[in-house]
Design a protein around this motif. Structure first.
Motif, short mmCIF file in Angstrom:
data_model
loop_
_atom_site.label_atom_id
_atom_site.label_comp_id
_atom_site.label_asym_id
_atom_site.label_seq_id
_atom_site.Cartn_x
_atom_site.Cartn_y
_atom_site.Cartn_z
N VAL A 1 0.87 -1.18 0.00
CA VAL A 1 0.00 0.00 0.00
C VAL A 1 0.90 1.22 0.00
O VAL A 1 1.87 1.27 0.75
CB VAL A 1 -0.90 0.03 1.26
N GLY A 2 0.59 2.20 -0.85
CA GLY A 2 1.42 3.39 -0.87
C GLY A 2 0.70 4.57 -1.47
O GLY A 2 -0.45 4.48 -1.90
N TYR A 3 1.41 5.68 -1.48
CA TYR A 3 0.88 6.90 -2.09
C TYR A 3 1.19 6.92 -3.58
O TYR A 3 0.58 7.67 -4.33
CB TYR A 3 1.44 8.13 -1.39
N GLU A 4 2.15 6.11 -3.99
CA GLU A 4 2.55 5.97 -5.39
C GLU A 4 2.71 4.48 -5.68
O GLU A 4 2.91 3.70 -4.76
CB GLU A 4 3.90 6.66 -5.63
N PRO A 5 2.66 4.07 -6.94
CA PRO A 5 2.93 2.66 -7.25
C PRO A 5 4.33 2.26 -6.78
O PRO A 5 5.25 3.08 -6.81
CB PRO A 5 2.84 2.60 -8.78
#
Length: 135
Positions: free
Chosen positions: A31-35
């Protein structure tokens, strides 16, 4: 102090990486803010947000429309549905505690799962609605 949108995003991120069902569906805390670098599938990103003033009387409220993106390839459509279900289990009506703010509610609003143009990747767009107020 963090703004309500930033505090809510941080609380959602923490809830997702700590959720055993989602971690199992993803094969890790992907899970992240960007790939992730190299975009190993499947994974989830925190996406767009729309914040509106929902104040009433003397109550200072903000309404948040939040979008999460789930990306799947090897498991295809079924995997995208499983990840979407795990996101709903993790967040719908979750008792999150955004720093400096009180979460009035967090509710599932919409899920849209479709195959992308490459024919191999499935993209689940999952939206939630939240209301916050200052502590």
């Amino acid at each position: 102090m963090l703004t309500a949108p930033a505090a809510l995003r941080a609380a959602i991120y923490q809830a997702l990486v700590a959720d055993a069902g989602l971690v199992a569906a993803l094969g890790g805390a992907l899970v992240g803010y960007e790939p992730p670098p190299g975009a190993a599938f499947p994974y989830v990103t925190l996406g767009e947000a729309r914040i509106t003033d929902a104040s009433a009387d003397d109550a200072s409220l903000q309404e948040h429309q939040l979008t999460l993106h789930a990306w799947s390839r090897q498991g295809g459509h079924k995997e995208a549905h499983v990840i979407t279900g795990a996101l709903l289990q993790a967040l719908d009506d979750a008792p999150l505690r955004p720093a400096g703010h009180r979460l009035v509610n967090l509710r599932f609003a919409l899920a849209d799962i479709r195959r992308t143009g490459d024919g191999r990747t499935y993209h689940a767009l999952v939206r939630f609605r939240a209301v916050t107020e200052p502590n």
